[in-house]
Scaffold this motif. Structure first.
Motif, PDB file in Angstrom:
ATOM      1  N   PHE A  83       0.856  -1.192   0.000  1.00 62.68           N
ATOM      2  CA  PHE A  83       0.000   0.000   0.000  1.00 62.68           C
ATOM      3  C   PHE A  83       0.884   1.231   0.000  1.00 62.68           C
ATOM      4  CE2 PHE A  83       0.470   1.426   4.476  1.00 62.68           C
ATOM      5  CZ  PHE A  83       1.072   0.307   5.024  1.00 62.68           C
ATOM      6  N   LEU A  84       0.256   2.380  -0.271  1.00 58.07           N
ATOM      7  CA  LEU A  84       0.933   3.666  -0.105  1.00 58.07           C
ATOM      8  C   LEU A  84       0.369   4.301   1.148  1.00 58.07           C
ATOM      9  CD1 LEU A  84       0.856   5.201  -3.712  1.00 58.07           C
ATOM     10  CD2 LEU A  84       2.480   3.598  -2.757  1.00 58.07           C
ATOM     11  N   GLY A  85       1.250   4.806   1.984  1.00 57.38           N
ATOM     12  CA  GLY A  85       0.770   5.415   3.220  1.00 57.38           C
ATOM     13  C   GLY A  85       1.840   6.275   3.836  1.00 57.38           C
ATOM     14  N   PHE A  86       1.585   6.706   5.064  1.00 60.14           N
ATOM     15  CA  PHE A  86       2.487   7.585   5.803  1.00 60.14           C
ATOM     16  C   PHE A  86       2.469   8.972   5.167  1.00 60.14           C
ATOM     17  CE2 PHE A  86       7.156   8.840   6.497  1.00 60.14           C
ATOM     18  CZ  PHE A  86       6.892   9.447   7.714  1.00 60.14           C
ATOM     19  N   VAL A  87       3.208   9.165   4.070  1.00 59.14           N
ATOM     20  CA  VAL A  87       3.195  10.451   3.356  1.00 59.14           C
ATOM     21  C   VAL A  87       2.924  10.167   1.878  1.00 59.14           C
ATOM     22  CG1 VAL A  87       4.780  11.560   4.974  1.00 59.14           C
ATOM     23  CG2 VAL A  87       5.695  10.382   2.964  1.00 59.14           C
ATOM     24  N   PRO A  88       2.606  11.217   1.078  1.00 60.79           N
ATOM     25  CA  PRO A  88       2.291  10.975  -0.336  1.00 60.79           C
ATOM     26  C   PRO A  88       3.357  10.152  -1.055  1.00 60.79           C
ATOM     27  CG  PRO A  88       1.787  13.248   0.246  1.00 60.79           C
ATOM     28  CD  PRO A  88       2.448  12.637   1.449  1.00 60.79           C
ATOM     29  N   GLY A  89       2.920   9.050  -1.659  1.00 60.65           N
ATOM     30  CA  GLY A  89       3.803   8.248  -2.494  1.00 60.65           C
ATOM     31  C   GLY A  89       4.744   7.309  -1.771  1.00 60.65           C
ATOM     32  N   PHE A  93       9.867  12.226   0.189  1.00 59.70           N
ATOM     33  CA  PHE A  93      10.170  13.597   0.594  1.00 59.70           C
ATOM     34  C   PHE A  93      11.112  13.555   1.788  1.00 59.70           C
ATOM     35  CE2 PHE A  93       5.833  13.532  -1.050  1.00 59.70           C
ATOM     36  CZ  PHE A  93       5.965  14.466  -2.074  1.00 59.70           C
ATOM     37  N   THR A 135      11.595  13.818   5.219  1.00 67.06           N
ATOM     38  CA  THR A 135      10.677  13.740   6.358  1.00 67.06           C
ATOM     39  C   THR A 135      11.429  13.138   7.542  1.00 67.06           C
ATOM     40  OG1 THR A 135      10.009  11.502   5.721  1.00 67.06           O
ATOM     41  CG2 THR A 135       8.634  13.309   4.914  1.00 67.06           C
ATOM     42  N   PHE A 169       7.221  10.909  -6.084  1.00 69.45           N
ATOM     43  CA  PHE A 169       5.914  11.580  -6.134  1.00 69.45           C
ATOM     44  C   PHE A 169       6.100  12.923  -6.801  1.00 69.45           C
ATOM     45  CE2 PHE A 169       2.131  13.788  -4.734  1.00 69.45           C
ATOM     46  CZ  PHE A 169       1.183  12.791  -4.605  1.00 69.45           C
ATOM     47  N   ALA A 193       4.015  16.232  -8.418  1.00 68.79           N
ATOM     48  CA  ALA A 193       2.729  16.908  -8.588  1.00 68.79           C
ATOM     49  C   ALA A 193       2.458  17.202 -10.057  1.00 68.79           C
ATOM     50  CB  ALA A 193       2.708  18.201  -7.783  1.00 68.79           C
ATOM     51  N   GLY A 220       0.396  10.468 -13.156  1.00 63.37           N
ATOM     52  CA  GLY A 220       0.256   9.380 -12.205  1.00 63.37           C
ATOM     53  C   GLY A 220       0.540   9.801 -10.783  1.00 63.37           C
ATOM     54  N   LEU A 221       1.138  10.974 -10.599  1.00 63.06           N
ATOM     55  CA  LEU A 221       1.546  11.494  -9.294  1.00 63.06           C
ATOM     56  C   LEU A 221       2.577  10.614  -8.612  1.00 63.06           C
ATOM     57  CD1 LEU A 221      -1.884  12.682  -7.901  1.00 63.06           C
ATOM     58  CD2 LEU A 221       0.010  14.160  -8.536  1.00 63.06           C
ATOM     59  N   SER A 222       2.157   9.403  -8.270  1.00 66.35           N
ATOM     60  CA  SER A 222       3.051   8.525  -7.544  1.00 66.35           C
ATOM     61  C   SER A 222       3.694   7.536  -8.509  1.00 66.35           C
ATOM     62  CB  SER A 222       2.263   7.768  -6.474  1.00 66.35           C
ATOM     63  OG  SER A 222       3.107   6.862  -5.809  1.00 66.35           O
TER      64      SER A 222
END
Lengths: 271, 331
Positions: free
Chosen positions: A176-182, A222, A224, A239, A241, A245-247
């Motif tokens: 899955f994708l989680g925590f932060v974008p991508g 990113f 982080t 990721f 913008a 597809g963004l990610s």
């Protein structure tokens, strides 16, 4: 009011009339519902494995296990909810073996959402998951890009060359994708590399850092804070913008890491 | 094209609307106004769609020049605003003439003040929303907090186009020609931010012992300085961890109270991580989310357990007030 229940009553009734073969349908949909907030609930899959499906009316507060089967059910339910959105459902947070469903609490109650989702669960078997994309991620391992590689090797009693070979030998699944974008949670790491996360997380992990934690691996999109052990870095943008597809990665994709030299990294970074 | 010139940005000022809901599968959290109730009211005072973008100021406000004039409204906490040196009333639409300067100071009440403008603050949308997502540097004005010298564009008032109602907003009021409005005293009282936060049980509340829950519900917690839009960190009664194993990461909801090792709770806030691996002992109810947005560092709070039905009723009551005629009156 009970906030969790295991076996859908409708299923229990219908089970009497079912043939043995169609019990498969019933098996596929076993899930536990748990209220998460006044506007969300969690659906947990495959918590206790194949054998213990029935059990008492009230489930013990067990944690879910990471299984590919459970994750496939998450992806199927997510897919079905994306193909046939439920009015009033506002967001979905997939994870290893669970899906958080956020809804408009003015329009819907937990019981209604649960009822709708149970109908979706009955159809999981018919959901076709998209053919997984295969993505290759070039990584420059060790040195300043992988400040924890030496420590990982020392803990596991392997050479850096072996660690790199191991990490790049496996085809990982994007759970899955989680925590932060991508941020893609990838598994499973070869057993020889499994190392716990750092006791004290770093305040700032550079973007593109490749980390490991337990039996997972992933790339920080990113800069982080982060507690995973850093073994390398990629110049790929995880990721963006400005892209459609963004990610770079999507849930269900297959990922391979390819070791590259510092020179190659520099070339890719400046590209 | 009418503009807002940032003469001083203040401590931390961002463009926010009601957030981008629906991108959890990409790991993108909604972000959006920390006190969405105030932003929505600010917009309604102006006749904007209530999900329109405004400026969210934190603890210390900025100074803004309005070369072309504007119709404005301030909502949330009182930052001692003055227009050309004259005090400006909160919760009331007012007009700035071309060339006037609007100046804010430090807060006199809670953490955040919203500067709303008729027509909204116009920025390029990212995933359907104007909200700034600080961590990823996306959305809002260049993906960051405002800086001295930034110039923002004011949108056209009374646009008929389909406005971003924000999938987050429960109801929307279309932009129409309206006079000046003021928030009613009753609404102001009812929407007053709370320091006793009402919660429902978290998905792992059964993981915690009765003794642990007693500590959680009976302690007074202080908001830590390191709090931000991702999480409100608390200091106070240490909640003992459950024996036996880490849990597996799962989706987390806004307002979740997670308990990491060390036992000091963190409330997940608007720019939250979308998934997390710490057990959640409780979840702040939706009707109290706006109160979270007004918490300042060193504020003291407590938690009060409510039933699921109470949480629903309180939210329904709040939304009914937000949609009612009584919310505001024409001046």
């Amino acid at each position: 009011m009970s906030s969790r229940s295991r076996i859908p009553f409708s299923t229990l009734f219908r089970l009497w009339g079912y043939t043995f073969a169609s019990m498969e349908t019933w098996r596929g949909e076993v899930a536990r519902f748990q209220y998460s907030s006044d506007q969300s609930l969690l659906v947990y899959f495959d918590e206790q494995g194949e054998q213990k499906k029935t059990g008492g009316a009230k489930a013990p507060p067990v944690q879910s296990r990471i299984t590919l089967r459970g994750n496939e059910n998450v992806r199927r339910l997510l897919r079905l909810l994306e193909l046939e959105p439920v009015p009033g459902v506002r967001n979905l947070h997939p994870a290893y073996c669970s899906l958080l469903v956020k809804f408009d609490a003015i329009r819907m109650r937990h019981e209604e959402v649960e009822g709708i989702l149970r109908k979706y669960l009955e159809r999981l078997k018919e959901v076709k998951l998209p053919e997984p994309r295969r993505v290759e991620i070039p990584v420059c391992y060790g040195g300043e890009f992988g400040p924890d590689l030496a420590e990982v090797c020392a803990r596991r009693g392997i050479t850096q060359a072996r660690a790199i070979e191991l990490h790049s030998s496996v085809e990982y699944v994007v759970y899955f994708l989680g925590f932060v974008p991508g941020f893609a949670y990838l598994g499973e790491l070869p057993e020889e590399l499994v190392t716990p996360r750092l006791a004290a997380p770093r305040n700032r992990v550079p973007a593109g850092s490749v980390g490991i934690a337990g039996n997972q691996t992933g790339v920080y999109p990113f800069a982080t804070p982060g507690g995973w052990r850093l073994i390398g870095r990629t110049a790929l943008k995880m990721f963006r913008a400005d892209s459609d597809g963004l990610s770079l990665l999507s849930i269900g994709d297959r990922v391979r890491f390819t070791p590259i030299s510092r020179e190659r990294f520099a070339t890719l970074e400046s590209a | 094209m009418r503009l807002i010139e940032v003469l001083e940005p203040g401590l931390f000022t961002t463009v926010q609307d009601v957030g981008r809901e629906g991108y959890g599968p990409l790991g993108v959290s909604p972000s959006g106004a920390a006190d969405a109730v105030s932003l929505r009211i600010g917009n309604r005072l102006l006749g904007n769609a209530e999900g329109e973008a405004g400026l969210e100021m934190t603890l210390l406000g900025g100074t803004f020049a309005l070369p072309d004039g504007a119709v404005l409204a301030l909502a949330g906490s009182d930052f001692g605003a003055t227009l050309e040196g004259k005090p400006v009333e909160m919760w009331t639409a007012f007009e700035a003439a071309p060339g006037q300067v609007l100046r804010f100071g430090p807060t006199r009440s809670g953490a955040r003040c919203y500067l709303c403008v008729r027509g909204g603050v116009e920025v390029q949308l990212f995933l359907d929303s104007a909200s700034t997502h600080i961590l990823s540097g996306l959305g809002g004005h260049k993906g960051r907090a405002l800086k001295k010298g930034d110039v923002l564009t004011i949108g056209l008032a009374n646009r008929n186009e389909q406005k971003r109602t924000g999938k987050n907003a429960c109801s929307t009021v279309g932009a129409g020609t309206v006079g000046k409005r003021r928030l009613s005293a009753r609404a102001l009282k009812e929407l007053q931010p709370r320091k006793v936060l009402r919660v429902t049980p978290g998905p792992q509340s059964d993981w915690f012992s009765e003794a642990a829950k007693k500590i959680f519900y009976e302690s007074t917690y202080r908001v830590a300085e390191e709090s931000n839009l991702m999480g409100i960190r608390l200091q106070g009664g240490v909640i003992p961890a459950r024996a036996g194993g880490e849990m597996i990461s799962e989706g987390v909801s806004l307002g979740a109270v997670q308990v990491p090792e060390g036992g000091q709770p963190i409330i997940l806030f608007v720019e939250q991580q979308t998934t997390g691996g710490y057990p959640k002992i409780a979840n702040v109810i939706s009707a109290d989310f706006h109160s979270l947005g007004q918490l300042r560092p060193r504020d003291e709070i407590r938690f009060e357990r409510v039933e699921w039905d109470t949480a629903r009723t309180l939210l329904a009551k709040q939304e009914k007030l937000m949609a009612s005629e009584e919310l505001m009156r024409e001046l």
